[in-house]
Design an enzyme around this catalytic site. Structure first.
Site, PDB file in Angstrom:
ATOM      1  N   ASN A 112     -17.572  45.301  20.605  1.00 53.27           N
ATOM      2  CA  ASN A 112     -16.513  45.142  21.604  1.00 53.27           C
ATOM      3  C   ASN A 112     -15.931  43.749  21.461  1.00 53.27           C
ATOM      4  OD1 ASN A 112     -14.926  45.740  23.958  1.00 53.27           O
ATOM      5  ND2 ASN A 112     -16.314  44.458  25.151  1.00 53.27           N
ATOM      6  N   HIS A 114     -14.139  40.739  23.808  1.00 54.21           N
ATOM      7  CA  HIS A 114     -13.954  40.326  25.201  1.00 54.21           C
ATOM      8  C   HIS A 114     -13.246  38.973  25.198  1.00 54.21           C
ATOM      9  CE1 HIS A 114     -14.789  40.186  29.478  1.00 54.21           C
ATOM     10  NE2 HIS A 114     -15.129  38.916  29.323  1.00 54.21           N
ATOM     11  N   SER A 141     -14.848  36.637  22.290  1.00 50.21           N
ATOM     12  CA  SER A 141     -16.145  36.943  21.675  1.00 50.21           C
ATOM     13  C   SER A 141     -16.147  38.378  21.184  1.00 50.21           C
ATOM     14  CB  SER A 141     -17.278  36.812  22.705  1.00 50.21           C
ATOM     15  OG  SER A 141     -17.237  35.583  23.380  1.00 50.21           O
ATOM     16  N   ASP A 150     -20.587  43.571  28.762  1.00 46.07           N
ATOM     17  CA  ASP A 150     -20.251  42.264  28.175  1.00 46.07           C
ATOM     18  C   ASP A 150     -21.482  41.374  27.945  1.00 46.07           C
ATOM     19  OD1 ASP A 150     -17.554  43.028  28.302  1.00 46.07           O
ATOM     20  OD2 ASP A 150     -17.289  42.126  30.276  1.00 46.07           O
TER      21      ASP A 150
HETATM   22  C1  GRF Z   1      -7.972  42.307  24.769  1.00 43.04           C
HETATM   23  O1  GRF Z   1      -7.675  41.128  25.449  1.00 43.04           O
HETATM   24  C2  GRF Z   1      -9.461  42.490  24.631  1.00 43.04           C
HETATM   25  O2  GRF Z   1     -10.153  41.292  24.536  1.00 43.04           O
HETATM   26  C3  GRF Z   1      -9.814  43.172  25.930  1.00 43.04           C
HETATM   27  O3  GRF Z   1      -8.745  44.043  26.181  1.00 43.04           O
HETATM   28  C4  GRF Z   1      -7.561  43.544  25.561  1.00 43.04           C
HETATM   29  C5  GRF Z   1      -7.049  44.632  24.676  1.00 43.04           C
HETATM   30  O4  GRF Z   1      -5.815  44.294  24.092  1.00 43.04           O
HETATM   31  N1  GRF Z   1     -11.089  43.845  25.818  1.00 43.04           N
HETATM   32  P1  GRF Z   1      -5.179  45.228  22.974  1.00 43.04           P
HETATM   33  O5  GRF Z   1      -5.069  46.629  23.574  1.00 43.04           O
HETATM   34  O6  GRF Z   1      -6.087  45.191  21.795  1.00 43.04           O
HETATM   35  O7  GRF Z   1      -3.840  44.634  22.705  1.00 43.04           O
END
Ligand code: GRF
Length: 207
Positions: A112, A114, A141, A150
């Site tokens: 994932n 974050h 991260s 997370d």
């Molecule tokens: C990103 O900021 C990611 O870190 C978070 O959700 C957002 C997704 O953005 N988990 P995208 O859909 O990849 O543009």
């Protein structure tokens, strides 16, 4: 970890899919050791679906509204993913929390991204909280997914300064640009078999 030359990825999205696009672009490089075999969206109108279609990647839509329970929804996701030879799942803005059962099906094989320097600022509204707290620094991260949200072992982090006049939106944009670097970096390390998970940390094996 895999010793296959090409790691086959399923990317799970819910929204605009800019991290998906970054992974698609990375996989297009001839020396990148991974390929995306499917994109699964839990929303039929996710903007990121267009990125997958443009790249000719099969898209599976599994909408939780079509299911009466989380267990049924996740069974449908497993069935959709089961049609592809998936080595690694990448969550990229996927806004559903996966159950421990689902995660147990893919031990150390779900990543994932974050938008904070974990373990700081888990959860939602990260940039609002970072700006309110007047932090000097933030970032993103990429981590392995464990049942606690997370909280899994961190693989790659990218850091950015928080500027005095930042709003949550300006900070989010600065971090997003680093997310697009961090995610391919982490996938490459995984695909090259360089990640050793030890408890809640990751050791990266040198060449
Ligand atoms: C990103 O900021 C990611 O870190 C978070 O959700 C957002 C997704 O953005 N988990 P995208 O859909 O990849 O543009």
């Amino acid at each position: 970890m895999t010793d296959r030359k090409t790691t086959r990825i399923a990317v799970l999205i819910s929204g605009r899919g800019s991290n998906l696009r970054a992974l698609i672009d990375a996989c297009a490089a001839p020396d990148f050791p991974a390929e995306i075999v499917c994109v699964l969206s839990n929303k039929p109108d996710a903007g990121g679906i267009a990125h997958a279609e443009k790249a000719g990647i099969p898209v599976e839509i599994v909408w939780q509204k079509d299911y009466t329970s989380k267990a049924e929804f996740e069974s449908a996701m497993l069935a959709a993913l089961g049609q592809y030879p998936v080595d690694l799942i990448c969550l990229a803005g996927f806004m559903r929390i996966l159950s421990p059962n689902f995660i147990a099906r893919w031990p150390d094989r779900i990543l994932n991204i974050h938008p904070s320097l974990l373990p700081d600022y888990k959860g939602l509204d990260v940039h609002e909280r970072v700006v309110a707290d007047k932090c000097a620094e933030s970032g993103c991260s990429v981590h392995f997914v464990v049942p606690e949200t997370d909280a899994g072992p961190v693989i790659v982090q990218e850091r950015v300064p928080v500027l005095p006049d930042d709003t949550p939106d300006t900070l989010a944009a600065r971090i997003l640009a680093r997310e697009h670097v961090a995610y391919p970096k982490a996938v490459r390390l995984f695909a090259e078999g360089k990640l050793l998970v030890r408890g809640n940390s990751v050791a990266i094996q040198e060449d």
